[in-house]
Design a protein around this motif. Sequence first.
Motif, PDB file in Angstrom:
ATOM      1  N   PRO A  10       0.883  -1.330   0.034  1.00 15.51           N
ATOM      2  CA  PRO A  10      -0.594   0.020   0.234  1.00 15.51           C
ATOM      3  C   PRO A  10       0.924   1.079  -0.070  1.00 15.51           C
ATOM      4  O   PRO A  10       0.453   2.048  -0.241  1.00 15.51           O
ATOM      5  CB  PRO A  10      -0.501  -0.150   1.424  1.00 15.51           C
ATOM      6  N   GLU A  11       2.179   1.299   0.712  1.00 17.13           N
ATOM      7  CA  GLU A  11       3.260   2.220   0.583  1.00 17.13           C
ATOM      8  C   GLU A  11       3.229   2.687  -0.812  1.00 17.13           C
ATOM      9  O   GLU A  11       3.911   4.068  -0.850  1.00 17.13           O
ATOM     10  CB  GLU A  11       3.884   2.272   1.814  1.00 17.13           C
ATOM     11  N   GLN A  12       4.486   1.159  -1.075  1.00 17.04           N
ATOM     12  CA  GLN A  12       4.347   1.725  -2.572  1.00 17.04           C
ATOM     13  C   GLN A  12       3.455   2.956  -3.549  1.00 17.04           C
ATOM     14  O   GLN A  12       3.466   3.555  -4.485  1.00 17.04           O
ATOM     15  CB  GLN A  12       5.008   0.394  -3.134  1.00 17.04           C
ATOM     16  N   LEU A  13       1.917   2.177  -3.733  1.00 14.82           N
ATOM     17  CA  LEU A  13       1.511   2.014  -4.193  1.00 14.82           C
ATOM     18  C   LEU A  13       0.859   3.954  -4.065  1.00 14.82           C
ATOM     19  O   LEU A  13       0.565   4.353  -5.502  1.00 14.82           O
ATOM     20  CB  LEU A  13      -0.615   0.890  -4.419  1.00 14.82           C
ATOM     21  N   VAL A  22      13.820  -4.590 -19.658  1.00 14.82           N
ATOM     22  CA  VAL A  22      12.263  -5.382 -19.837  1.00 14.82           C
ATOM     23  C   VAL A  22      11.149  -3.918 -19.134  1.00 14.82           C
ATOM     24  O   VAL A  22      12.472  -2.880 -18.383  1.00 14.82           O
ATOM     25  CB  VAL A  22      12.675  -5.590 -18.131  1.00 14.82           C
ATOM     26  N   THR A  23      10.438  -4.203 -19.452  1.00 16.60           N
ATOM     27  CA  THR A  23       9.699  -3.301 -19.315  1.00 16.60           C
ATOM     28  C   THR A  23       9.009  -3.994 -18.185  1.00 16.60           C
ATOM     29  O   THR A  23       8.267  -4.729 -17.740  1.00 16.60           O
ATOM     30  CB  THR A  23       8.738  -2.947 -20.321  1.00 16.60           C
ATOM     31  N   CYS A  24       8.436  -2.622 -16.658  1.00 22.97           N
ATOM     32  CA  CYS A  24       7.302  -3.281 -15.802  1.00 22.97           C
ATOM     33  C   CYS A  24       6.377  -2.227 -15.681  1.00 22.97           C
ATOM     34  O   CYS A  24       6.382  -0.401 -15.417  1.00 22.97           O
ATOM     35  CB  CYS A  24       8.420  -2.870 -14.299  1.00 22.97           C
ATOM     36  N   TRP A  25       5.270  -2.734 -16.466  1.00 18.05           N
ATOM     37  CA  TRP A  25       4.210  -1.746 -16.296  1.00 18.05           C
ATOM     38  C   TRP A  25       3.133  -2.081 -15.669  1.00 18.05           C
ATOM     39  O   TRP A  25       2.816  -3.124 -14.679  1.00 18.05           O
ATOM     40  CB  TRP A  25       3.723  -2.209 -17.803  1.00 18.05           C
ATOM     41  N   ILE A  26       3.015  -0.275 -14.370  1.00 17.19           N
ATOM     42  CA  ILE A  26       2.031  -0.830 -12.764  1.00 17.19           C
ATOM     43  C   ILE A  26       1.511  -0.459 -13.204  1.00 17.19           C
ATOM     44  O   ILE A  26       0.987   1.138 -13.127  1.00 17.19           O
ATOM     45  CB  ILE A  26       3.121  -0.212 -11.886  1.00 17.19           C
ATOM     46  N   ALA A  27       0.219  -0.806 -13.130  1.00 19.14           N
ATOM     47  CA  ALA A  27      -0.844   0.045 -13.017  1.00 19.14           C
ATOM     48  C   ALA A  27      -0.964   0.007 -11.343  1.00 19.14           C
ATOM     49  O   ALA A  27      -0.663  -0.200 -10.433  1.00 19.14           O
ATOM     50  CB  ALA A  27      -1.854  -1.642 -12.979  1.00 19.14           C
ATOM     51  N   LEU A  28      -1.508   1.668 -11.481  1.00 22.39           N
ATOM     52  CA  LEU A  28      -2.120   2.608 -10.131  1.00 22.39           C
ATOM     53  C   LEU A  28      -3.643   2.208  -9.991  1.00 22.39           C
ATOM     54  O   LEU A  28      -3.872   2.932  -9.024  1.00 22.39           O
ATOM     55  CB  LEU A  28      -1.384   3.813 -10.473  1.00 22.39           C
ATOM     56  N   ASP A  29      -4.559   1.712 -10.849  1.00 21.60           N
ATOM     57  CA  ASP A  29      -5.559   2.101 -11.081  1.00 21.60           C
ATOM     58  C   ASP A  29      -6.317   0.808 -11.830  1.00 21.60           C
ATOM     59  O   ASP A  29      -5.249  -0.151 -12.128  1.00 21.60           O
ATOM     60  CB  ASP A  29      -6.622   2.812 -11.608  1.00 21.60           C
ATOM     61  N   ASP A  30      -7.122  -0.100 -10.720  1.00 22.47           N
ATOM     62  CA  ASP A  30      -7.308  -1.671 -11.515  1.00 22.47           C
ATOM     63  C   ASP A  30      -8.165  -1.422 -12.785  1.00 22.47           C
ATOM     64  O   ASP A  30      -8.345   0.209 -13.840  1.00 22.47           O
ATOM     65  CB  ASP A  30      -9.472  -1.654 -10.584  1.00 22.47           C
ATOM     66  N   ALA A  43      -5.347  -2.500  -9.337  1.00 24.29           N
ATOM     67  CA  ALA A  43      -3.860  -2.172  -8.761  1.00 24.29           C
ATOM     68  C   ALA A  43      -2.928  -2.324  -8.043  1.00 24.29           C
ATOM     69  O   ALA A  43      -3.502  -3.233  -7.033  1.00 24.29           O
ATOM     70  CB  ALA A  43      -5.007  -0.482  -8.051  1.00 24.29           C
ATOM     71  N   GLY A  44      -1.571  -2.067  -8.191  1.00 21.13           N
ATOM     72  CA  GLY A  44      -0.956  -2.552  -7.309  1.00 21.13           C
ATOM     73  C   GLY A  44      -0.129  -3.575  -8.096  1.00 21.13           C
ATOM     74  O   GLY A  44       0.914  -4.066  -7.493  1.00 21.13           O
ATOM     75  N   SER A  45      -0.683  -3.844  -9.361  1.00 23.95           N
ATOM     76  CA  SER A  45       0.440  -5.756 -10.226  1.00 23.95           C
ATOM     77  C   SER A  45       0.669  -5.181 -11.271  1.00 23.95           C
ATOM     78  O   SER A  45       1.096  -3.541 -11.502  1.00 23.95           O
ATOM     79  CB  SER A  45      -1.221  -6.120 -11.080  1.00 23.95           C
ATOM     80  N   ILE A  46       2.172  -5.030 -11.358  1.00 29.60           N
ATOM     81  CA  ILE A  46       2.929  -5.207 -12.817  1.00 29.60           C
ATOM     82  C   ILE A  46       2.575  -5.985 -13.654  1.00 29.60           C
ATOM     83  O   ILE A  46       2.905  -7.393 -12.839  1.00 29.60           O
ATOM     84  CB  ILE A  46       3.989  -5.259 -11.724  1.00 29.60           C
ATOM     85  N   ALA A  47       2.841  -5.765 -14.974  1.00 30.58           N
ATOM     86  CA  ALA A  47       2.930  -6.271 -16.495  1.00 30.58           C
ATOM     87  C   ALA A  47       4.255  -6.242 -16.646  1.00 30.58           C
ATOM     88  O   ALA A  47       5.021  -5.178 -16.786  1.00 30.58           O
ATOM     89  CB  ALA A  47       1.738  -6.203 -17.343  1.00 30.58           C
ATOM     90  N   ASN A 106      -9.017   4.696 -23.270  1.00 29.64           N
ATOM     91  CA  ASN A 106      -9.863   4.030 -21.891  1.00 29.64           C
ATOM     92  C   ASN A 106     -11.811   5.045 -22.066  1.00 29.64           C
ATOM     93  O   ASN A 106     -11.685   5.823 -22.919  1.00 29.64           O
ATOM     94  CB  ASN A 106      -9.562   5.593 -21.250  1.00 29.64           C
ATOM     95  N   LEU A 107     -12.391   3.982 -21.758  1.00 25.43           N
ATOM     96  CA  LEU A 107     -13.595   4.517 -22.490  1.00 25.43           C
ATOM     97  C   LEU A 107     -14.819   4.882 -20.706  1.00 25.43           C
ATOM     98  O   LEU A 107     -15.686   5.122 -21.407  1.00 25.43           O
ATOM     99  CB  LEU A 107     -14.748   3.373 -22.864  1.00 25.43           C
ATOM    100  N   THR A 108     -13.944   5.069 -19.772  1.00 26.84           N
ATOM    101  CA  THR A 108     -14.727   5.213 -18.723  1.00 26.84           C
ATOM    102  C   THR A 108     -14.608   6.774 -18.002  1.00 26.84           C
ATOM    103  O   THR A 108     -13.705   8.553 -19.070  1.00 26.84           O
ATOM    104  CB  THR A 108     -14.383   3.857 -17.816  1.00 26.84           C
ATOM    105  N   ASP A 109     -15.182   7.063 -17.111  1.00 23.99           N
ATOM    106  CA  ASP A 109     -15.561   8.866 -16.840  1.00 23.99           C
ATOM    107  C   ASP A 109     -14.079   8.730 -15.679  1.00 23.99           C
ATOM    108  O   ASP A 109     -13.752   9.945 -15.133  1.00 23.99           O
ATOM    109  CB  ASP A 109     -16.552   9.130 -16.269  1.00 23.99           C
ATOM    110  N   ASP A 110     -13.115   7.322 -15.022  1.00 19.99           N
ATOM    111  CA  ASP A 110     -11.755   8.021 -14.355  1.00 19.99           C
ATOM    112  C   ASP A 110     -10.588   7.305 -15.056  1.00 19.99           C
ATOM    113  O   ASP A 110     -10.576   7.552 -16.557  1.00 19.99           O
ATOM    114  CB  ASP A 110     -11.863   6.878 -13.433  1.00 19.99           C
ATOM    115  N   TYR A 111      -9.807   7.783 -14.836  1.00 15.81           N
ATOM    116  CA  TYR A 111      -8.232   8.406 -14.822  1.00 15.81           C
ATOM    117  C   TYR A 111      -8.201   6.458 -14.629  1.00 15.81           C
ATOM    118  O   TYR A 111      -8.109   5.773 -14.159  1.00 15.81           O
ATOM    119  CB  TYR A 111      -7.491   9.085 -14.556  1.00 15.81           C
ATOM    120  N   ARG A 112      -6.849   6.489 -15.842  1.00 14.74           N
ATOM    121  CA  ARG A 112      -6.414   5.461 -15.884  1.00 14.74           C
ATOM    122  C   ARG A 112      -4.424   5.579 -16.010  1.00 14.74           C
ATOM    123  O   ARG A 112      -4.063   5.847 -17.031  1.00 14.74           O
ATOM    124  CB  ARG A 112      -6.666   4.401 -17.100  1.00 14.74           C
TER     125      ARG A 112
END
Length: 256
Positions: A34-37, A140-148, A197-201, A214-220
């Motif tokens: 949680p702290e890293q996120l 290597v690329t680390c694609w880190i999701a900060l949102d779901d 959120a908090g996952s890494i590809a 992004n077809l939603t009303d929130d940031y990704r």
Amino acid sequence: MTSIEQERASLVTREMAEQYREEGFFVLERALTPEQLELLRSGAQYSIDKADAAMDAEGVDRLGINARGKRYFGHMIYQDLPQLREFLFGETMAEICRATIGQEAYLFWEQYVIKAADRDTSFSWHQDSGYVHEDHEPYVTCWIALDDVTEENGAVYLLPYSRVGVRSYVKHIKDERTNDKVCYFGSDPGVPVVVPAGSIAVFSSTVMHRSGPNLTDDYRRVYVAQYSGEVITKKGSEEPVGSFERFLEGNKIVNS
């Protein structure tokens, strides 16, 4: 190493490392504390505010590839926010590097990629190496999701080596409408990375990938950190591309 980092010392399994070698990627769900996120999310807001301020100064709503309230790309933000170094040069990233590129590692590139509601925020099939040149070892690329991340808000899609039949750099063609560099025109939709959120590809720079709008009303919000096992220079030059702060030397962290 902190107690939290010791508890997470086996973040990358042997099976994941094998999948990276065979297919070019693996996914770590809920890899961040949680702290890293929260740390990375604070950097995302700084990136948005910095871009908005630059557009305010110019009296525009678009500057470069940034578009106010629609999409933001902020690179090398860690140079403005030293607290991000704790993550970029910490044990989580070290373990990923050791499992993918080996015992020597440099920070190559860092950036935020933030998509708001905009149907024109998709990216075409490409390899990250396609934006550099062919004369380097894959990084290597680390694609880190900060949102779901969902398919509705702009998931990344990865094309496994076994499905495309290619595991090395290929020539890219520029799309004149979008300025994207494109390397795949087939019908395979790829593997969507739908994660909390908090996952890494984690994927090689030679893995073909794309992302939807992004077809939603929130940031990704996504944070991208890339590491190489060598100093990559510009083609025909000795000048480095990217950051190239040394991270791992002989398997040990030498920067923090």
